[in-house]
Scaffold this motif. Sequence first.
Motif, PDB file in Angstrom:
ATOM      1  N   ASP A   8      33.068 -45.168  -6.576  1.00 46.12           N
ATOM      2  CA  ASP A   8      34.365 -45.016  -5.912  1.00 46.12           C
ATOM      3  C   ASP A   8      34.220 -44.299  -4.581  1.00 46.12           C
ATOM      4  O   ASP A   8      34.994 -43.421  -4.243  1.00 46.12           O
ATOM      5  CB  ASP A   8      35.345 -44.229  -6.791  1.00 46.12           C
TER       6      ASP A   8
ATOM      7  N   GLU B 144      32.396 -40.380  -5.615  1.00 46.32           N
ATOM      8  CA  GLU B 144      32.579 -39.528  -6.777  1.00 46.32           C
ATOM      9  C   GLU B 144      31.354 -39.609  -7.670  1.00 46.32           C
ATOM     10  O   GLU B 144      30.779 -40.666  -7.877  1.00 46.32           O
ATOM     11  CB  GLU B 144      33.800 -39.984  -7.570  1.00 46.32           C
TER      12      GLU B 144
ATOM     13  N   GLN C 270      34.841 -34.188  -8.040  1.00 49.51           N
ATOM     14  CA  GLN C 270      36.223 -34.686  -7.970  1.00 49.51           C
ATOM     15  C   GLN C 270      37.174 -33.665  -7.369  1.00 49.51           C
ATOM     16  O   GLN C 270      38.143 -34.036  -6.709  1.00 49.51           O
ATOM     17  CB  GLN C 270      36.725 -35.066  -9.366  1.00 49.51           C
TER      18      GLN C 270
ATOM     19  N   HIS D  65      44.642 -37.731  -8.954  1.00 45.04           N
ATOM     20  CA  HIS D  65      43.759 -38.749  -9.513  1.00 45.04           C
ATOM     21  C   HIS D  65      42.373 -38.560  -8.921  1.00 45.04           C
ATOM     22  O   HIS D  65      42.130 -38.885  -7.758  1.00 45.04           O
ATOM     23  CB  HIS D  65      44.279 -40.153  -9.199  1.00 45.04           C
ATOM     24  N   GLY D  66      41.483 -38.026  -9.739  1.00 49.95           N
ATOM     25  CA  GLY D  66      40.113 -37.797  -9.300  1.00 49.95           C
ATOM     26  C   GLY D  66      40.076 -37.057  -7.981  1.00 49.95           C
ATOM     27  O   GLY D  66      40.878 -36.171  -7.717  1.00 49.95           O
TER      28      GLY D  66
ATOM     29  N   ARG E  76      30.859 -33.909 -12.543  1.00 52.94           N
ATOM     30  CA  ARG E  76      32.044 -34.735 -12.310  1.00 52.94           C
ATOM     31  C   ARG E  76      33.214 -33.896 -11.783  1.00 52.94           C
ATOM     32  O   ARG E  76      33.847 -34.243 -10.780  1.00 52.94           O
ATOM     33  CB  ARG E  76      32.460 -35.431 -13.614  1.00 52.94           C
TER      34      ARG E  76
ATOM     35  N   SER F  39      39.852 -38.712 -17.720  1.00 49.14           N
ATOM     36  CA  SER F  39      38.685 -38.251 -16.972  1.00 49.14           C
ATOM     37  C   SER F  39      39.015 -38.021 -15.505  1.00 49.14           C
ATOM     38  O   SER F  39      38.311 -37.284 -14.813  1.00 49.14           O
ATOM     39  CB  SER F  39      37.546 -39.262 -17.097  1.00 49.14           C
ATOM     40  N   LYS F  40      40.089 -38.624 -15.017  1.00 53.70           N
ATOM     41  CA  LYS F  40      40.420 -38.460 -13.597  1.00 53.70           C
ATOM     42  C   LYS F  40      41.830 -37.934 -13.358  1.00 53.70           C
ATOM     43  O   LYS F  40      42.054 -37.215 -12.393  1.00 53.70           O
ATOM     44  CB  LYS F  40      40.263 -39.805 -12.868  1.00 53.70           C
TER      45      LYS F  40
END
Lengths: 388, 157
Positions: free
Chosen positions: B112, B115, B38, A251-252, B34, A172-173
């Motif tokens: 986080d 995010e 991101q 990463h994300g 998402r 997901s990331k």
Amino acid sequence: MNTTRSLAAVMAVSMVLLLAPGSPLGAQEDEPLPTANLVLAGYGSASWGAQTQGDFQNDFAASISPVLLYDFGSDLLFESELEFGLSGELTTTTLEYAQIDYLGFERVVLVAGKFLLPFGVFSERIHPTWINKLPNAPLLYGHAHGGVAEGSLLPVLSDAGGMFRWAHPTGSKMRLDLSLYVTQGPKLVEETDGGEHAHAVVAGPSLGRAADPTDGAGATSAYDVPQVGFGVSFSDNNKNKMLGGRFGVIHGGTFEAYVSAFHARYDPDNYLDYNALGVSVEWRRGPLELRTEGVVVQQEFQEESSFERMEQPGYYVQAARRIGGFEPVIRWDQLLDGKVGSEVVRPGRRVLALGLNYWMGPTTPVKAAYEFEEDQPDRFVLQWAIGF
Amino acid sequence: MKWLGMTGLLAGAMVFLASGALTAQTASIGEGARVYTQNCVRCHNVRSPAERSSRDWATIVLHMRARGNLTKTEASAVRVFLQATNRQGDAPSAQPPATSGEGTEVEAGLEDGGEATGKKRNGTAPSSSPAVLGPHSRLGLKEPLVRYLRILSGRHP
């Protein structure tokens, strides 16, 4: 040998078929876009810079960079960016990119035309004035005036050719990111114009600096390292093509690291290498962003009857933090000496930039920065940028 | 023989690289939120979905897919997200279909340090769900998304 080549040809055709639209491995079904569409986007800026020590000197500059996007449905896009700049007595016009993207594959994008090279991160993604957190580009990447690095290690890299891009999400990331390209490559540039840019406090679309690393080279070295340019014309000056690539781990939205490299030859006789290797790391957490890039450039040149190789590294480290609508920024820039063996042929430079941005909107920063450079007058630069 | 080996290796690599297509998922709004949060912040502030028409976002997302190296599924999800949260709305022909029947509501939260979680509330789409997501869609997306977009972009609440 004929059998081998036939088999290879069959495999090559098979690959094309596998990647072709409609293949189970190739294009995906997607809602078709009803009509073709043209979008105007881009960015512009107005800047003022002043030398705050010694003889007072100040310059205004302005630029606009319209970006035209035209899609032919969901799989094909034409995109281009022109840059018009005004600086002193000069108006500069640059075709930053004009490319066709094929987006029919799930994880692969194919690009042809003149495009921003994925070398490092700043050159391809961060250089627009509304995105760059300081008015000036880092010393690694001066702004392109015809693709020539003036006062910097490299220009903003844009060149004509073809590119293969691959994205691979691993969760997901986490994601892997790969770009490979073949382009015309750099070519030898006569040292004619451009001097005025390098010596202006405000030098065009992205602001130049007072110092030019080639200044004084003749005084400290017997070597005369030739200037090279990227994307300076659509005609190649030799048979060699530049090969390059970038691989990254992301990463994300918090971490990304890339390794970039290219290899080319730049002289008409196809002898002289021009190579670069770069590393980029970015980390962000909430309003805090840290970014660093390092590059080493190797350039061969002919000196009478011998071949010599100059090597010059450089790096920058930048930190920025959002505090409401404000954003203080600090960047440390350093180009180490360009050397042939132990002899300095291009003196290094060190610049500390302190900036404060006010974000009038998500795409509208007003940036103020004060720059300290060793052996140069301090500079103050004010820039108002907008992305649209 | 060496040439054949190289070609075989290249062919294998190309097939592997392209084989991601087999795992492609249907784009969803939650996934789009998402991916949007991101990836866009890797370069610049997030932009309000209201800035552009739905058709223009479709074009811009193609541009950003090429620049940000997103997969086709990710780019489609971002497009669906932007079009769903776009206040301007457009002619129905320019709009994407809603979603594939599940995950029609999205709670956009922050984790986080910025995010979006894009958490989905599982369930079957009500029969009254709009086939076209316009400015008056009942997805309950707009307010929380606008809130966190403002936070992410540093604009005043």
